[in-house]
Design a protein around this motif. Structure first.
Motif, PDB file in Angstrom:
ATOM      1  N   ASN A 189      44.716  21.165  26.439  1.00 13.74           N
ATOM      2  CA  ASN A 189      45.209  20.610  27.558  1.00 13.74           C
ATOM      3  C   ASN A 189      46.853  20.820  27.861  1.00 13.74           C
ATOM      4  O   ASN A 189      47.541  20.758  28.783  1.00 13.74           O
ATOM      5  N   GLU A 244      51.155  28.332  36.638  1.00  9.37           N
ATOM      6  CA  GLU A 244      51.968  26.802  36.630  1.00  9.37           C
ATOM      7  C   GLU A 244      53.342  27.137  36.723  1.00  9.37           C
ATOM      8  O   GLU A 244      54.061  25.983  37.154  1.00  9.37           O
ATOM      9  N   ILE A 256      42.513  29.800  38.815  1.00 10.06           N
ATOM     10  CA  ILE A 256      42.707  28.251  38.949  1.00 10.06           C
ATOM     11  C   ILE A 256      43.953  27.783  38.302  1.00 10.06           C
ATOM     12  O   ILE A 256      44.120  28.264  37.055  1.00 10.06           O
ATOM     13  N   ASN A 286      45.623  24.150  38.144  1.00  9.13           N
ATOM     14  CA  ASN A 286      45.386  22.580  38.085  1.00  9.13           C
ATOM     15  C   ASN A 286      44.694  22.238  39.208  1.00  9.13           C
ATOM     16  O   ASN A 286      44.539  21.342  40.076  1.00  9.13           O
ATOM     17  N   ASN A 287      43.261  23.014  38.913  1.00  9.92           N
ATOM     18  CA  ASN A 287      41.978  22.502  39.814  1.00  9.92           C
ATOM     19  C   ASN A 287      42.172  23.112  41.265  1.00  9.92           C
ATOM     20  O   ASN A 287      41.529  22.682  42.215  1.00  9.92           O
ATOM     21  N   GLU A 288      43.185  24.009  41.660  1.00 10.96           N
ATOM     22  CA  GLU A 288      43.374  24.654  42.831  1.00 10.96           C
ATOM     23  C   GLU A 288      43.322  26.055  42.617  1.00 10.96           C
ATOM     24  O   GLU A 288      43.796  26.539  41.638  1.00 10.96           O
ATOM     25  N   HIS A 289      42.918  26.959  43.539  1.00  9.39           N
ATOM     26  CA  HIS A 289      43.023  28.298  43.325  1.00  9.39           C
ATOM     27  C   HIS A 289      44.290  28.950  43.649  1.00  9.39           C
ATOM     28  O   HIS A 289      45.102  28.273  44.763  1.00  9.39           O
ATOM     29  N   PRO A 320      38.362  27.252  31.585  1.00 11.48           N
ATOM     30  CA  PRO A 320      37.780  26.118  32.300  1.00 11.48           C
ATOM     31  C   PRO A 320      36.662  26.792  33.396  1.00 11.48           C
ATOM     32  O   PRO A 320      35.942  25.964  33.995  1.00 11.48           O
ATOM     33  N   VAL A 321      36.828  28.057  33.442  1.00 11.07           N
ATOM     34  CA  VAL A 321      35.738  28.668  34.590  1.00 11.07           C
ATOM     35  C   VAL A 321      35.114  29.671  33.802  1.00 11.07           C
ATOM     36  O   VAL A 321      35.771  30.512  32.994  1.00 11.07           O
TER      37      VAL A 321
END
Length: 387
Positions: free
Chosen positions: A21, A28, A51, A53-56, A231-232
């Motif tokens: 994490n 970022e 991705i 922070n959970n946004e593309h 994460p993906v």
């Protein structure tokens, strides 16, 4: 004692999770690259793995009022749902209305002058898995090449390499250069895309020895020893970390009649063939999204299930020829076992010959030890992260 063991396992789990994490991907660190792209016409090479922070990354940049004029999509397409090597047409991103310019559209796989004239700066943000035959780095280098030609700046938003903790395999003999092997690097090169981009520039690997105007935005809190869990899923047939760890070795079955599990829920984690003898495990490849026409379609295959192989064992063996040697010996097909694609994957002539001559995986591995040591020295000036 039992309670102590449980607490210890919990601590390890928590610290591993913390390490995971605490890693920040390049995208970022907006304070580092926003000044470079503000007020510019931006093209971006990315896909579903971009991705932040959970946004593309595309949605994030649009939210921040950046002027994205084009998206370049690599193998598997922008949304990541096309088969390996499948034709991916140019289109429009339904969510944003931004034109998607495919790099798998046409023989040259090179953006047109019209596409290049659309933008001032190219951002590359995509999750790689660190293998010479995984094609995302090739797309990046080709784009660097054409950006050097047109005088466009490239910004790589770096991401960790899930196979970045080791180097293994022979260096590509450039006579076998292809769409699955573009640079003179080992099969497992242990570098991030940012590091590889710096090396392509520094070693003059772009066409005609050109270099492109390049900036790499580093990951934070990452070293090459960090085991980074993606994460993906990076592509349809690498759905798990186990498949990503086994991929360097099991991908070689792509150049044989043996199924590596495409068309099942566990691609790259098994191998088998209808005529393999002496195995209890079996599976049947089906036509599914991401594997519409897999090898041995609808045929019952007998073989080996690698899903329970401990990660530590996979890491210790590295690029492991034991699986391909096992299937070769079992099927007893001689040279008919190998397709010409095999040399494109392994990158050298001697591996096929040594397997046919009955050499062991360890004997063959000795052949590229010198390659690995040479490459470690060659790549050192371009490393951005502690080894």
């Amino acid at each position: 004692m039992k309670r102590l063991t449980v607490l210890l396992l919990l601590f390890i789990s928590l610290t591993t999770s913390y390490a995971q994490n605490s890693i920040k991907v390049g995208a970022e660190s907006t304070n580092e690259y926003f000044p470079l792209i503000q007020g510019k016409r931006i093209a971006i090479m990315s896909n579903h793995t971009g991705i932040v922070n959970n946004e593309h990354v595309v949605d994030m940049l649009i939210r921040e009022k950046m002027n994205i004029v084009a998206i370049f999509s690599p193998e598997h397409g922008f949304r990541g749902n096309a088969d390996a090597g499948e034709h991916v047409a140019s289109s429009v991103d339904e969510k944003t209305g931004i034109p998607i310019r495919s790099l798998y559209d046409g023989k040259e796989r090179k953006p047109s002058k019209e596409s290049m004239d659309m933008f001032d700066i190219l951002i590359i943000d995509i999750q790689d898995v660190g293998l010479r035959f995984y094609t995302y780095y090739i797309t990046m280098v080709r784009l660097m090449d054409v950006c050097a030609e047109y005088g466009k700046k490239v910004v790589v938003l770096d991401r960790p390499n899930p196979n970045g903790h080791y180097i293994d395999g022979p260096i590509l003999d450039m006579k076998h250069k292809s769409g699955v092997g573009w640079l003179p690097i080992p099969i497992v090169h242990g570098m991030t895309l940012g590091e590889l981009a710096l090396m392509a520039n520094g070693e003059k690997w772009l066409a005609d020895g050109k270099t492109c105007d390049l900036t790499v935005i580093k990951c934070k809190n990452y070293t090459h020893k960090t085991l980074y869990k993606l994460p993906v899923a990076p592509s349809p047939n690498l759905p798990t970390m186990k498949s990503i760890y086994l991929y360097p070795s099991t991908c070689l079955f792509e150049a044989t009649p043996v199924s590596l599990g495409r068309g099942t829920s566990f691609p790259f984690e098994v191998y088998g063939h209808p005529n393999m003898k002496g195995y209890n495990f079996s599976f049947t490849p089906r036509s599914i999204p991401g594997a519409k026409n897999p090898p041995q379609l609808d045929k019952l295959c007998y073989g080996v299930d690698l899903r329970n192989t401990p990660d530590d064992e996979i890491f210790a063996k590295g690029f492991d020829l034991t699986y391909i040697i096992d299937a070769y010996n079992n099927l007893n097909m001689g040279d008919h076992f190998f397709r010409s694609f095999f040399e494109k994957l392994v990158g050298v002539d001697y591996i096929r010959k040594m397997i046919i001559d009955g050499k062991s995986a360890d004997e063959i591995k000795k052949m590229w030890r010198g390659d690995v040591e040479k490459f470690k020295l060659q790549r050192k000036p371009y490393l951005l992260y502690e080894e």
